[in-house]
Design a protein around this motif. Sequence first.
Motif, PDB file in Angstrom:
ATOM      1  N   ILE A  76       0.609  -1.194  -0.038  1.00 28.29           N
ATOM      2  CA  ILE A  76       0.049   0.162  -0.113  1.00 28.29           C
ATOM      3  C   ILE A  76       0.727   1.291   0.102  1.00 28.29           C
ATOM      4  O   ILE A  76       1.743   1.451   0.723  1.00 28.29           O
ATOM      5  N   GLY A  78       1.450   4.208   1.630  1.00 31.13           N
ATOM      6  CA  GLY A  78       0.970   4.837   2.715  1.00 31.13           C
ATOM      7  C   GLY A  78       1.051   6.181   2.728  1.00 31.13           C
ATOM      8  O   GLY A  78       1.068   6.882   1.661  1.00 31.13           O
ATOM      9  N   ILE A  85       2.239  -5.236   2.968  1.00 30.93           N
ATOM     10  CA  ILE A  85       1.537  -5.783   3.954  1.00 30.93           C
ATOM     11  C   ILE A  85       1.377  -7.164   3.930  1.00 30.93           C
ATOM     12  O   ILE A  85       0.783  -7.641   4.813  1.00 30.93           O
ATOM     13  N   PRO A  97     -10.730  -8.774  -2.405  1.00 31.04           N
ATOM     14  CA  PRO A  97     -11.213  -7.665  -1.699  1.00 31.04           C
ATOM     15  C   PRO A  97     -11.047  -6.360  -2.534  1.00 31.04           C
ATOM     16  O   PRO A  97     -11.849  -5.419  -2.272  1.00 31.04           O
ATOM     17  N   THR A  98      -9.988  -6.123  -3.107  1.00 28.58           N
ATOM     18  CA  THR A  98      -9.869  -4.865  -3.900  1.00 28.58           C
ATOM     19  C   THR A  98     -10.615  -4.763  -5.039  1.00 28.58           C
ATOM     20  O   THR A  98     -10.782  -3.688  -5.867  1.00 28.58           O
ATOM     21  N   ARG A 106      -7.444  -0.822  -4.136  1.00 31.81           N
ATOM     22  CA  ARG A 106      -6.878  -0.178  -2.737  1.00 31.81           C
ATOM     23  C   ARG A 106      -5.641  -0.519  -2.262  1.00 31.81           C
ATOM     24  O   ARG A 106      -5.056  -0.133  -1.453  1.00 31.81           O
ATOM     25  N   TYR A 107      -4.775  -1.515  -3.035  1.00 29.43           N
ATOM     26  CA  TYR A 107      -3.548  -1.883  -2.693  1.00 29.43           C
ATOM     27  C   TYR A 107      -3.112  -2.497  -4.199  1.00 29.43           C
ATOM     28  O   TYR A 107      -3.771  -2.762  -5.135  1.00 29.43           O
TER      29      TYR A 107
END
Lengths: 238, 238
Positions: A76, A78, A85, A97-98, A106-107
């Motif tokens: 990610i 940051g 991660i 998930p993304t 999201r990543y």
Amino acid sequence: MFIFYTFVKKNMFNSPACKNCQFKSAAAKFLNEDELGNLENNCAEIELKKGDMIFKQGILSSNIVYLKKGIVKFYIEGLYKEQIIKIAKGPIYLGIPTTFDEKYNRYSATAIAKSNACFIDIDTFKEFVQNNGNFAYEIIVELCRNEINLFHKYINRTQKNIRGRVSDALIFFSEIIYESDSYKLPLTRNEFGNYIDTTRESISRILTEFNKEGIINLEGKKIEILNKKQLKMISKNG
Amino acid sequence: MFIFYTFVKKNMFNSPACKNCQFKSAAAKFLNEDELGNLENNCAEIELKKGDMIFKQGILSSNIVYLKKGIVKFYIEGLYKEQIIKIAKGPIYLGIPTTFDEKYNRYSATAIAKSNACFIDIDTFKEFVQNNGNFAYEIIVELCRNEINLFHKYINRTQKNIRGRVSDALIFFSEIIYESDSYKLPLTRNEFGNYIDTTRESISRILTEFNKEGIINLEGKKIEILNKKQLKMISKNG
DNA sequence: AATATTTTGTGATATAAAACACAATTTTTG
DNA sequence: CAAAAATTGTGTTTTATATCACAAAATATT
């Protein structure tokens, strides 16, 4: 670095032979002939070299990726720096998930070893979830496991000192990723530090210590674990 | 402290009226009449007081819990100490990851405010996943969101100093949990510290600082955010 | 209400790990 | 193959935060 912008549509590439795939996921084992045919037509298999990006944070997400084999890092962007991660190896789904409920990733995910990945059209994947209860069930199982693993990893990161965290990582590579006591680290010292929330200097120092203490044999990126019992002690007691 | 050992079987308690439930989850909205009837017969609603345990790490898991309203903390018995890994408010499913594929709970959950929870028999829940694609779909969406949130929380924890993390937590309680600029913290200083990986002393100090700087108004557990902009600045820059 | 228990605030001290600095080594590139 | 770039090792210094100590305040218990 090669970036594979992930838009895969019907027959864009040569279809893989999903029906006879040796690496079928637990979920895909529940797909019937028709569904597997459908998968073949909406899926592209790619060979990835070390360093190839699989998907990128901020970019429109449109595929679920099934990593048949290989090793990947998730990271990610940051506040100030990029942070790793998670490191995982195939077979595994990447980016559910993304991709599932998010317009933009999201990543990011990048191969850190030669890998084989299937890019599955998200709508086809969602169709399976909707119409095949066993498929959905297995996907949920995988997501649940991920969450629990993440919780436990999080605890380890916050309750252990650096020696403990380095031990954990060495054991993780040995037992989970390479299934061998000797392996070549797929990360630079800097990335290793990033992965376990410390600096490259600390990684250097601890690895040198472990080497001197006879716990590991260290030669650049090559690691051989000589005393796993001791390593597990350090993992617990720092 | 009351511990509710979670074994719920057919008609063990008075059934709630799931059909007309005002707090139906996104997933449950896709259940048909029959399925909702089935749910009613395999579900028990409980009122929870602050401090009531919902499920406990290490204990046989047999229910999915749907928290209609209220606030909960999730925590793990780590190596040396208990650690709060997440705070959430209803409506939300609790313990899908720890129940779905695990024999024993891998973490604990406790109400930290008056709450209402429905204990759903795991087999009934799994039946819905298997037979109702839309239900499964929504459960997957919720799990995916959790994982992404966890990733981002993880980054925040490792890349921010204590002032930044305290700011984050204050904003979280304000925007996510209480939806108000003034609220009563549901945690002791010790738990607060635990939640953001620091000590009770540091929490005390930082809150006093914020109070003196006019960013918040502090009175014991009562917090009023006076300067949210400043708080968000600190969240970013420490 | 009185007593016991838990929680909290704050100063002083200790410490693990980060940051800095720089040379040595390895890898990549033209 | 040589030059440039990236990575690594290790000593020194700095710093953020934990730990310790103890009194004050709040909360729970009898």
